[in-house]
Design a protein around this motif. Structure first.
Motif, PDB file in Angstrom:
ATOM      1  N   SER A 187       0.813  -1.214   0.000  1.00  0.00           N
ATOM      2  CA  SER A 187       0.000   0.000   0.000  1.00  0.00           C
ATOM      3  C   SER A 187       0.849   1.268   0.000  1.00  0.00           C
ATOM      4  N   LYS A 188       2.166   1.133   0.156  1.00  0.00           N
ATOM      5  CA  LYS A 188       3.061   2.287   0.178  1.00  0.00           C
ATOM      6  C   LYS A 188       4.160   2.100  -0.854  1.00  0.00           C
ATOM      7  N   LYS A 189       4.679   3.208  -1.340  1.00  0.00           N
ATOM      8  CA  LYS A 189       5.770   3.183  -2.300  1.00  0.00           C
ATOM      9  C   LYS A 189       7.109   3.299  -1.581  1.00  0.00           C
ATOM     10  N   ILE A 190       8.138   2.827  -2.232  1.00  0.00           N
ATOM     11  CA  ILE A 190       9.469   2.815  -1.645  1.00  0.00           C
ATOM     12  C   ILE A 190       9.925   4.258  -1.379  1.00  0.00           C
ATOM     13  N   PRO A 191      10.559   4.521  -0.260  1.00  0.00           N
ATOM     14  CA  PRO A 191      11.009   5.893   0.042  1.00  0.00           C
ATOM     15  C   PRO A 191      12.008   6.410  -0.995  1.00  0.00           C
ATOM     16  N   GLN A 192      11.921   7.690  -1.295  1.00  0.00           N
ATOM     17  CA  GLN A 192      12.789   8.280  -2.297  1.00  0.00           C
ATOM     18  C   GLN A 192      14.255   8.276  -1.859  1.00  0.00           C
ATOM     19  N   GLU A 193      14.506   8.435  -0.558  1.00  0.00           N
ATOM     20  CA  GLU A 193      15.894   8.427  -0.110  1.00  0.00           C
ATOM     21  C   GLU A 193      16.540   7.062  -0.296  1.00  0.00           C
ATOM     22  N   LEU A 194      15.753   6.009  -0.215  1.00  0.00           N
ATOM     23  CA  LEU A 194      16.274   4.672  -0.480  1.00  0.00           C
ATOM     24  C   LEU A 194      16.396   4.420  -1.970  1.00  0.00           C
ATOM     25  N   LEU A 195      15.470   4.984  -2.747  1.00  0.00           N
ATOM     26  CA  LEU A 195      15.499   4.782  -4.188  1.00  0.00           C
ATOM     27  C   LEU A 195      16.655   5.523  -4.841  1.00  0.00           C
ATOM     28  N   GLN A 196      17.072   6.634  -4.235  1.00  0.00           N
ATOM     29  CA  GLN A 196      18.177   7.396  -4.800  1.00  0.00           C
ATOM     30  C   GLN A 196      19.505   6.667  -4.710  1.00  0.00           C
ATOM     31  N   THR A 197      19.615   5.736  -3.795  1.00  0.00           N
ATOM     32  CA  THR A 197      20.850   4.960  -3.664  1.00  0.00           C
ATOM     33  C   THR A 197      20.881   3.758  -4.597  1.00  0.00           C
ATOM     34  N   ALA A 198      19.774   3.484  -5.281  1.00  0.00           N
ATOM     35  CA  ALA A 198      19.691   2.300  -6.138  1.00  0.00           C
ATOM     36  C   ALA A 198      20.325   2.585  -7.495  1.00  0.00           C
ATOM     37  N   LYS A 199      20.908   1.554  -8.068  1.00  0.00           N
ATOM     38  CA  LYS A 199      21.474   1.626  -9.410  1.00  0.00           C
ATOM     39  C   LYS A 199      20.690   0.677 -10.305  1.00  0.00           C
ATOM     40  N   TRP A 200      20.091   1.227 -11.348  1.00  0.00           N
ATOM     41  CA  TRP A 200      19.262   0.394 -12.204  1.00  0.00           C
ATOM     42  C   TRP A 200      19.407   0.819 -13.666  1.00  0.00           C
ATOM     43  N   HIS A 201      19.124  -0.144 -14.544  1.00  0.00           N
ATOM     44  CA  HIS A 201      19.148   0.068 -15.986  1.00  0.00           C
ATOM     45  C   HIS A 201      17.770  -0.283 -16.532  1.00  0.00           C
ATOM     46  N   GLY A 202      17.274   0.529 -17.433  1.00  0.00           N
ATOM     47  CA  GLY A 202      15.949   0.318 -17.987  1.00  0.00           C
ATOM     48  C   GLY A 202      15.980   0.079 -19.483  1.00  0.00           C
ATOM     49  N   PHE A 203      15.112  -0.833 -19.928  1.00  0.00           N
ATOM     50  CA  PHE A 203      14.934  -1.121 -21.355  1.00  0.00           C
ATOM     51  C   PHE A 203      13.455  -1.033 -21.666  1.00  0.00           C
ATOM     52  N   PHE A 204      13.081  -0.001 -22.432  1.00  0.00           N
ATOM     53  CA  PHE A 204      11.683   0.194 -22.842  1.00  0.00           C
ATOM     54  C   PHE A 204      11.613  -0.033 -24.342  1.00  0.00           C
ATOM     55  N   LEU A 205      10.850  -1.038 -24.753  1.00  0.00           N
ATOM     56  CA  LEU A 205      10.847  -1.464 -26.148  1.00  0.00           C
ATOM     57  C   LEU A 205      10.470  -0.348 -27.117  1.00  0.00           C
ATOM     58  N   PRO A 206       9.420   0.458 -26.858  1.00  0.00           N
ATOM     59  CA  PRO A 206       9.101   1.534 -27.828  1.00  0.00           C
ATOM     60  C   PRO A 206      10.233   2.519 -28.053  1.00  0.00           C
ATOM     61  N   ASP A 207      11.114   2.700 -27.088  1.00  0.00           N
ATOM     62  CA  ASP A 207      12.241   3.622 -27.264  1.00  0.00           C
ATOM     63  C   ASP A 207      13.379   3.013 -28.070  1.00  0.00           C
ATOM     64  N   ASN A 208      13.338   1.704 -28.283  1.00  0.00           N
ATOM     65  CA  ASN A 208      14.413   1.020 -29.000  1.00  0.00           C
ATOM     66  C   ASN A 208      13.946   0.387 -30.297  1.00  0.00           C
ATOM     67  N   MET A 209      12.775   0.753 -30.763  1.00  0.00           N
ATOM     68  CA  MET A 209      12.224   0.165 -31.976  1.00  0.00           C
ATOM     69  C   MET A 209      12.394   1.125 -33.147  1.00  0.00           C
ATOM     70  N   PRO A 210      13.145   0.742 -34.188  1.00  0.00           N
ATOM     71  CA  PRO A 210      13.223   1.561 -35.391  1.00  0.00           C
ATOM     72  C   PRO A 210      12.031   1.291 -36.294  1.00  0.00           C
ATOM     73  N   SER A 211      12.169   1.574 -37.556  1.00  0.00           N
ATOM     74  CA  SER A 211      11.093   1.292 -38.506  1.00  0.00           C
ATOM     75  C   SER A 211      10.852  -0.206 -38.593  1.00  0.00           C
ATOM     76  N   PRO A 212       9.604  -0.615 -38.829  1.00  0.00           N
ATOM     77  CA  PRO A 212       9.284  -2.047 -38.871  1.00  0.00           C
ATOM     78  C   PRO A 212      10.116  -2.774 -39.921  1.00  0.00           C
ATOM     79  N   LEU A 213      10.633  -3.921 -39.511  1.00  0.00           N
ATOM     80  CA  LEU A 213      11.430  -4.741 -40.406  1.00  0.00           C
ATOM     81  C   LEU A 213      10.750  -6.074 -40.627  1.00  0.00           C
ATOM     82  N   ALA A 214      10.970  -6.652 -41.767  1.00  0.00           N
ATOM     83  CA  ALA A 214      10.397  -7.955 -42.082  1.00  0.00           C
ATOM     84  C   ALA A 214      11.124  -9.022 -41.275  1.00  0.00           C
TER      85      ALA A 214
END
Length: 424
Positions: A187-214
């Protein structure tokens, strides 16, 4: 404030070079290996990683899934170098809770995160991680949730269900003596002070999709190819590659992939009725497991298994995963209104346990598992159904069992009609 869990011998074990069990016995427990520096008589200290511990069964390094009850079902935790596949429930309500708990456990222990998705942006997923219950607050939160589920007669034991008392109890509440694994307030979200110490990498498919390929038959989709390259790059940069380790502080990489195999990834496994079209998904899992095997990483993948039409594809996906857990929600089914299941929100199926250093696959001793979402906690418990004491069941049991027996033949017509019973 983040809590850090460590494994290996603690400071309280110093000065004990050998512990004899009994002088009359011929065996004793002694430390083996060279001493690790210093002349204070301390033994070898194991090189530990925060949030990990070795398995007592096979020595494999384990990390917590974020649910201590699930850790117990999997043999102590999720083994490093393995892939945990979660079959999403029908409406994808409860599987994100397991997914986010796995990531939140990594933030608490200082692990590096890799979040990949084709629907929800990884930044939004990280911001919505549940808040950990640290120190003494977790007991208070658990007690409050437990009080809400109590009924006037909950303190009375059901004598008709006496066999439940003989079953081993599962860990459904916090354990004071264990620092491996934490509980989270959904019911609660992770505290921002704890989240600021985290190291993470994100992969979002729409940001990495070029023109459609066969897409050629037998090849990976562009989204799968880009994701594998991204995972390989992060493993190399973070220095968790076992085949080519770098001189960095050893840490764990937690990989989380959401709704893999859905049409958003450009995969047609959900629409295909034969197993031939599922080569892209199965090939991706094969390459992914190879990357995870050769690195200090643990991976959790959620798959909408209820959308896959082909049983052959489902079987291949299961075989290419190390651990498979299925969630079956009661929402939209007859069990949602069934009074027998009023205390639960769905069933959990442990379909596969990893085969590590063994020739055969282990099987879970617990088959009847259910989960429920309390006000703040997501818990896994044994499925204990109340006895059926309805009038219909009583009348059915009161019938003469001989009358319900089908005829056995001409020579046994008297016994089949229940005219006479034999006394021994």
């Amino acid at each position: 404030m983040a809590a850090v869990s460590t494994c290996g011998p603690g400071p309280g074990n110093r000065g004990s070079e050998a512990v004899a069990v009994d002088r009359s016995s011929a065996t004793s427990f002694q430390r083996r290996g060279p001493r690790a520096g210093g002349t204070d008589g301390s033994g070898l200290r194991l090189v530990s990683i925060a949030g990990t511990r070795p398995s007592v069964r096979n020595g494999q390094l384990l990390v917590s899934t974020g649910l201590p009850a699930l850790d117990q079902l999997l043999g102590g935790g999720l083994a490093v170098g393995t892939v945990l596949l979660i079959e999403e429930d029908k409406y994808n309500v409860y599987s994100p809770l397991l997914f986010k708990s796995f990531l939140a456990e990594g933030v608490v222990n200082g692990h590096t995160l890799l979040v990949a998705s084709a629907k929800e942006h990884p930044a939004d997923t990280v911001q919505e991680l549940p808040a950990p219950l640290l120190d003494d607050s977790y007991k208070k939160e658990f007690d409050e949730d437990g009080c809400n589920d109590k009924t006037p007669d909950s303190h009375m034991k059901m004598k008709i269900a006496w066999r439940y008392q003989l079953l081993p109890k599962m860990e459904v509440g916090p354990v004071l003596s264990s620092r491996f694994g934490h509980y989270y307030d959904v019911s609660k979200k992770i505290p921002q002070e704890l989240l600021q110490t985290a190291k993470w990498h994100g992969f979002f498919l729409p940001d990495n999709m070029p023109s459609p390929l066969a897409l050629e038959p037998g090849h990976l989709t562009h989204g799968y190819t880009m994701l594998l390259e991204f995972i390989k790059k992060v493993i190399s940069e973070e220095g968790v590659d076992g085949s080519n380790p770098q001189k960095k502080q050893r840490n764990i990489l937690r990989i989380g992939i959401q709704s893999l195999g859905s049409p958003l990834w450009g995969d047609n496994s959900c629409c295909a009725e034969s197993g031939d079209s599922g080569h892209s998904l199965t090939k991706f899992l094969y390459v992914l497991r190879g990357l995870v095997r050769t690195s200090l990483s643990a991976c959790v993948v959620t798959v909408p298994a209820h959308l896959i039409q082909s049983k052959a594809i489902t079987a291949r996906v299961t075989n290419l995963s190390d651990t498979v857990v299925g969630l079956e929600s009661f929402a939209g089914s007859e069990r949602e209104t069934n009074p027998f299941y009023k205390d639960y929100h769905g069933l959990m199926h442990i379909r596969q346990i990893p085969r590590l250093n063994n020739l055969i696959c282990d099987e879970s001793d617990v088959k009847d598992l259910a989960f429920k979402l309390k006000r703040k906690l997501f818990t896994i418990e044994r499925l204990h159904l109340p006895p059926d004491l309805s009038d219909a069941a009583s009348r059915w049991c009161a019938q003469d069992p001989a009358r319900a027996t089908p005829p056995l033949g001409p020579g046994c017509s008297g016994l089949a009609r229940g005219e006479k019973h034999l006394d021994f």
